[in-house]
Design an enzyme around this catalytic site. Structure first.
Site, PDB file in Angstrom:
ATOM      1  N   ASP A   1      -5.197  -6.203  11.693  1.00 49.39           N
ATOM      2  CA  ASP A   1      -6.257  -5.203  11.880  1.00 49.39           C
ATOM      3  C   ASP A   1      -7.604  -5.660  11.333  1.00 49.39           C
ATOM      4  OD1 ASP A   1      -5.122  -3.100  13.312  1.00 49.39           O
ATOM      5  OD2 ASP A   1      -4.222  -2.213  11.530  1.00 49.39           O
ATOM      6  N   VAL A   2      -7.613  -6.115  10.088  1.00 51.24           N
ATOM      7  CA  VAL A   2      -8.887  -6.463   9.457  1.00 51.24           C
ATOM      8  C   VAL A   2      -9.538  -7.678  10.110  1.00 51.24           C
ATOM      9  CG1 VAL A   2      -9.973  -7.195   7.311  1.00 51.24           C
ATOM     10  CG2 VAL A   2      -8.360  -5.282   7.293  1.00 51.24           C
TER      11      VAL A   2
END
Length: 385
Positions: free
Chosen positions: A173-174
């Site tokens: 995600d990041v």
């Protein structure tokens, strides 16, 4: 707003959870006006995921706050007929639209890239999905853990005698958020210099694979799938490994021939020591002793620390990576401690706003778009906003 690199840039943010919101927060932290479009009543599902007091007592979570600093929130039922009227003036002044719905959803709402860019060729439109806009898996839902598993990330994480492991943080995600922010910044540069926007198709799966470039290249060249190596690096060197000490663990990163020779001498081992031989020596003394000896011998090393220890590092004081942004409504007496952008600009732009309460800025955004209070009230009564 603070003076930032993206002052004057307006972003309509239709994303939720982590990857998309983290990306748009990077733009907001640099001065962009990010208008977060959320469903009335519930909002971004991250508001309730992993929620715990005191945040849950005020309809939010630490995760939502961490990924939505410096934004404004507008509640809007995208399926309502009036939504097109409400969004029209916002789209006309938007520089960027970001969404993370499944492919086809925005087209069904008349908000897809083709439709909006036909009206505004300079618009930068970014779609963030699990697998991209094309391919047989394009409509499948995806979350961080699923992509870690499917991309092969988990297959190279863990010890040889154990099963695959998921990373203890949002390892897909990041980075997807950072890739998205970079892609948008690049497209904005082009739009400002040529007047032509674009449609960015960004996939979590593609991001995950890009992070494994070394493993992928090695596989294609050698034809052998990578193995789980535990805490040993992909270089497969005993001198580049993590070892248990009498009271903890220490990571040793001796890569050059002089460093490796110095390490062997320090440990009293001859030739090319094996991991087992090194492990037996490291277990004989405390971590602090080994760090002192290794550093004295100019051998790179680090103590394996718990998160509280890492956050107490004196190095952080001068870097401003850990910040104290404004607290959201209801939590004004709470001092927040969050990480900001992982780079320093001169001058540095701290978070200018708290993570917004659900719909906190709806009225002001609609007034800015030219709608009067009576119409806003009617839409609220009808559940549109």
């Amino acid at each position: 707003m603070t003076d930032g690199l993206f002052d004057g840039v307006t972003v309509l943010d239709f994303t939720q959870v982590i990857a998309g919101p983290f990306a748009t927060m990077q733009l907001a932290l640099q001065g962009a006006d990010v208008i977060k479009i959320e469903r009335p009543g519930t909002g971004d599902m991250m508001r309730t995921l992993m929620a715990a007091p005191p945040f849950s007592d005020h309809g939010t979570s630490s995760g939502f706050i961490a990924y939505n600093l410096s934004k404004r929130s507008l509640t809007l039922d995208l399926k309502a007929e009036a939504a097109r009227e409400i969004l029209a003036p916002l789209i006309e002044r938007a520089d960027v639209v970001v969404e993370n719905f499944r492919p086809g959803v925005m087209a069904g709402l008349g908000l897809d890239a083709k439709t909006l860019r036909a009206r505004r060729p300079s618009l930068v439109y970014c779609s963030v999905t699990g697998y991209g806009q094309t391919g047989p898996k394009s409509t499948r839902p995806a979350y961080d853990g699923a992509i870690q598993a499917e991309s092969g990330m988990m297959s190279v994480t863990g010890f040889p005698d154990g099963g695959p492991l998921r990373a203890g943080y949002f390892a897909v995600d990041v980075p997807t958020g950072y890739a998205t922010a970079f892609a948008i910044a690049s497209a904005l540069f082009k739009a400002r210099t040529t007047g032509e926007g674009c449609h960015i198709d960004l996939a979590m799966m593609d991001t995950a694979l890009s992070l494994m470039g070394f493993h992928i290249n090695d596989y294609y060249q050698a034809g052998v799938a990578p193995e789980r190596l535990g805490n040993m690096s992909a270089a497969r060197m005993a001198s580049d490994n993590t070892y248990t000490t009498r009271d903890g663990a220490i990571a040793v990163v001796a890569l050059t021939k002089p460093q490796i020779a110095a390490l062997a001498e320090l440990l009293g081992l001859a030739g090319d020591p094996t991991p087992a031989e090194m492990a037996a020596v490291f277990e004989t003394a405390p971590t602090a002793v080994w760090r002192e000896k290794l550093e004295a011998a100019a051998i790179p090393c680090s103590i394996v620390r718990e998160l509280p220890e890492a956050l107490a590092d004196e190095q952080l004081a001068g870097r401003a990576i850990v910040d104290h942004p404004p607290a959201p409504k209801g939590l004004e007496d709470t001092e927040l401690t969050l990480t900001g952008a992982p780079f320093t600009l001169t001058p540095r732009a701290p978070a200018s706003r708290a993570a917004p309460a659900l719909g906190e800025n709806t009225d002001e955004i609609l007034r800015e778009a030219g709608f009067d209070d009576a119409r806003i009230a009617a839409w609220r009564d009808a559940g549109v906003i």
